[in-house]
Write a protein that holds these residues in place. Sequence first.
Motif, PDB file in Angstrom:
ATOM      1  N   GLY A  41       0.807  -1.216   0.000  1.00 40.89           N
ATOM      2  CA  GLY A  41       0.000   0.000   0.000  1.00 40.89           C
ATOM      3  C   GLY A  41       0.837   1.262   0.000  1.00 40.89           C
ATOM      4  N   GLY A  42       2.149   1.122   0.160  1.00 38.34           N
ATOM      5  CA  GLY A  42       3.026   2.283   0.168  1.00 38.34           C
ATOM      6  C   GLY A  42       4.195   2.147  -0.784  1.00 38.34           C
ATOM      7  N   VAL A  43       4.184   1.118  -1.621  1.00 33.67           N
ATOM      8  CA  VAL A  43       5.311   0.879  -2.532  1.00 33.67           C
ATOM      9  C   VAL A  43       5.340   1.963  -3.609  1.00 33.67           C
ATOM     10  N   THR A  44       6.523   2.473  -3.861  1.00 30.92           N
ATOM     11  CA  THR A  44       6.717   3.479  -4.890  1.00 30.92           C
ATOM     12  C   THR A  44       8.068   3.263  -5.566  1.00 30.92           C
ATOM     13  N   ALA A  45       8.188   3.712  -6.784  1.00 35.50           N
ATOM     14  CA  ALA A  45       9.458   3.612  -7.501  1.00 35.50           C
ATOM     15  C   ALA A  45      10.434   4.704  -7.054  1.00 35.50           C
ATOM     16  N   PHE A  46       9.952   5.666  -6.269  1.00 32.80           N
ATOM     17  CA  PHE A  46      10.821   6.712  -5.728  1.00 32.80           C
ATOM     18  C   PHE A  46      11.597   6.160  -4.539  1.00 32.80           C
ATOM     19  N   ALA A  47      12.888   6.251  -4.579  1.00 31.42           N
ATOM     20  CA  ALA A  47      13.752   5.939  -3.436  1.00 31.42           C
ATOM     21  C   ALA A  47      13.592   4.532  -2.885  1.00 31.42           C
ATOM     22  N   VAL A  56       5.672   1.392 -16.866  1.00 29.65           N
ATOM     23  CA  VAL A  56       4.493   2.197 -16.575  1.00 29.65           C
ATOM     24  C   VAL A  56       3.453   1.965 -17.661  1.00 29.65           C
ATOM     25  N   ASP A  57       2.213   1.736 -17.236  1.00 30.09           N
ATOM     26  CA  ASP A  57       1.156   1.516 -18.219  1.00 30.09           C
ATOM     27  C   ASP A  57       1.002   2.732 -19.129  1.00 30.09           C
ATOM     28  N   GLU A  58       0.713   2.451 -20.372  1.00 32.24           N
ATOM     29  CA  GLU A  58       0.608   3.483 -21.403  1.00 32.24           C
ATOM     30  C   GLU A  58      -0.444   4.544 -21.115  1.00 32.24           C
ATOM     31  N   THR A  59      -1.398   4.254 -20.256  1.00 30.97           N
ATOM     32  CA  THR A  59      -2.450   5.232 -19.946  1.00 30.97           C
ATOM     33  C   THR A  59      -1.916   6.449 -19.205  1.00 30.97           C
ATOM     34  N   ILE A  60      -0.688   6.400 -18.721  1.00 27.46           N
ATOM     35  CA  ILE A  60      -0.101   7.560 -18.039  1.00 27.46           C
ATOM     36  C   ILE A  60      -0.100   8.782 -18.948  1.00 27.46           C
ATOM     37  N   GLU A  61      -0.014   8.545 -20.246  1.00 25.07           N
ATOM     38  CA  GLU A  61       0.052   9.653 -21.202  1.00 25.07           C
ATOM     39  C   GLU A  61      -1.284  10.368 -21.396  1.00 25.07           C
ATOM     40  N   LEU A  62      -2.351   9.833 -20.827  1.00 26.97           N
ATOM     41  CA  LEU A  62      -3.676  10.441 -20.970  1.00 26.97           C
ATOM     42  C   LEU A  62      -3.922  11.580 -19.985  1.00 26.97           C
ATOM     43  N   PHE A  63      -3.019  11.750 -19.024  1.00 26.60           N
ATOM     44  CA  PHE A  63      -3.271  12.680 -17.918  1.00 26.60           C
ATOM     45  C   PHE A  63      -2.233  13.795 -17.854  1.00 26.60           C
ATOM     46  N   ASP A  64      -2.681  14.958 -17.362  1.00 25.32           N
ATOM     47  CA  ASP A  64      -1.777  16.077 -17.120  1.00 25.32           C
ATOM     48  C   ASP A  64      -1.094  15.932 -15.764  1.00 25.32           C
ATOM     49  N   VAL A  65      -1.814  15.320 -14.809  1.00 21.09           N
ATOM     50  CA  VAL A  65      -1.319  15.114 -13.452  1.00 21.09           C
ATOM     51  C   VAL A  65      -1.690  13.701 -13.032  1.00 21.09           C
ATOM     52  N   ILE A  66      -0.763  13.017 -12.351  1.00 23.57           N
ATOM     53  CA  ILE A  66      -1.054  11.686 -11.817  1.00 23.57           C
ATOM     54  C   ILE A  66      -0.807  11.697 -10.310  1.00 23.57           C
ATOM     55  N   SER A  67      -1.431  10.761  -9.635  1.00 23.61           N
ATOM     56  CA  SER A  67      -1.272  10.593  -8.193  1.00 23.61           C
ATOM     57  C   SER A  67      -0.569   9.267  -7.964  1.00 23.61           C
ATOM     58  N   ILE A  68       0.553   9.312  -7.249  1.00 23.32           N
ATOM     59  CA  ILE A  68       1.323   8.094  -6.985  1.00 23.32           C
ATOM     60  C   ILE A  68       1.607   7.988  -5.492  1.00 23.32           C
ATOM     61  N   SER A  69       1.945   6.799  -5.040  1.00 23.85           N
ATOM     62  CA  SER A  69       2.261   6.597  -3.635  1.00 23.85           C
ATOM     63  C   SER A  69       3.496   7.400  -3.249  1.00 23.85           C
ATOM     64  N   ALA A  70       3.447   7.990  -2.063  1.00 24.91           N
ATOM     65  CA  ALA A  70       4.575   8.753  -1.539  1.00 24.91           C
ATOM     66  C   ALA A  70       5.479   7.884  -0.672  1.00 24.91           C
ATOM     67  N   GLY A  71       5.180   6.578  -0.601  1.00 26.07           N
ATOM     68  CA  GLY A  71       6.015   5.673   0.184  1.00 26.07           C
ATOM     69  C   GLY A  71       5.428   5.307   1.527  1.00 26.07           C
ATOM     70  N   VAL A  72       4.283   5.903   1.850  1.00 28.17           N
ATOM     71  CA  VAL A  72       3.566   5.611   3.087  1.00 28.17           C
ATOM     72  C   VAL A  72       2.111   5.353   2.715  1.00 28.17           C
ATOM     73  N   ARG A  73       1.539   4.311   3.259  1.00 26.60           N
ATOM     74  CA  ARG A  73       0.154   3.986   2.937  1.00 26.60           C
ATOM     75  C   ARG A  73      -0.744   5.189   3.212  1.00 26.60           C
ATOM     76  N   GLY A  74      -1.534   5.567   2.202  1.00 27.17           N
ATOM     77  CA  GLY A  74      -2.480   6.666   2.339  1.00 27.17           C
ATOM     78  C   GLY A  74      -1.938   8.038   2.007  1.00 27.17           C
ATOM     79  N   VAL A  75      -0.659   8.143   1.672  1.00 30.64           N
ATOM     80  CA  VAL A  75      -0.061   9.435   1.326  1.00 30.64           C
ATOM     81  C   VAL A  75       0.316   9.399  -0.154  1.00 30.64           C
ATOM     82  N   GLN A  76      -0.130  10.429  -0.880  1.00 26.57           N
ATOM     83  CA  GLN A  76       0.076  10.478  -2.322  1.00 26.57           C
ATOM     84  C   GLN A  76       0.865  11.710  -2.728  1.00 26.57           C
ATOM     85  N   ILE A  77       1.511  11.628  -3.881  1.00 32.10           N
ATOM     86  CA  ILE A  77       2.206  12.749  -4.510  1.00 32.10           C
ATOM     87  C   ILE A  77       1.518  13.009  -5.842  1.00 32.10           C
ATOM     88  N   LEU A  78       1.278  14.270  -6.138  1.00 34.53           N
ATOM     89  CA  LEU A  78       0.747  14.656  -7.446  1.00 34.53           C
ATOM     90  C   LEU A  78       1.922  15.145  -8.280  1.00 34.53           C
TER      91      LEU A  78
END
Length: 104
Positions: A41-47, A56-78
Amino acid sequence: MAVVPGDAEVNLKSLAAASGDRKIHLVPLKELLGLTGYIRGGVTAFAAKKDYPVFVDETIELFDVISISAGVRGVQILTAPEDYLRVTKGRIAAIGIGRTEDGQ
């Protein structure tokens, strides 16, 4: 590492093809923390503990901003998709299966 939208699952056959491997399997949950430094629930490719290849799935290109895990469950980075791809050295591939596509 495989990155797919939150409403999708990883297509292991497609991930294997994208990575050049014959077969791919998910890491057992009990090994996740030791390999990545993150809990489920907190896994991220950062650090992560190691620089793993990132697909990364090709659908990433459909968005201007994405939300990804910040490394802690329930915390996201835009972030912008292009910034995420640059920082993680992510490679785009068709690796996601939408839940509606597989009948779930």
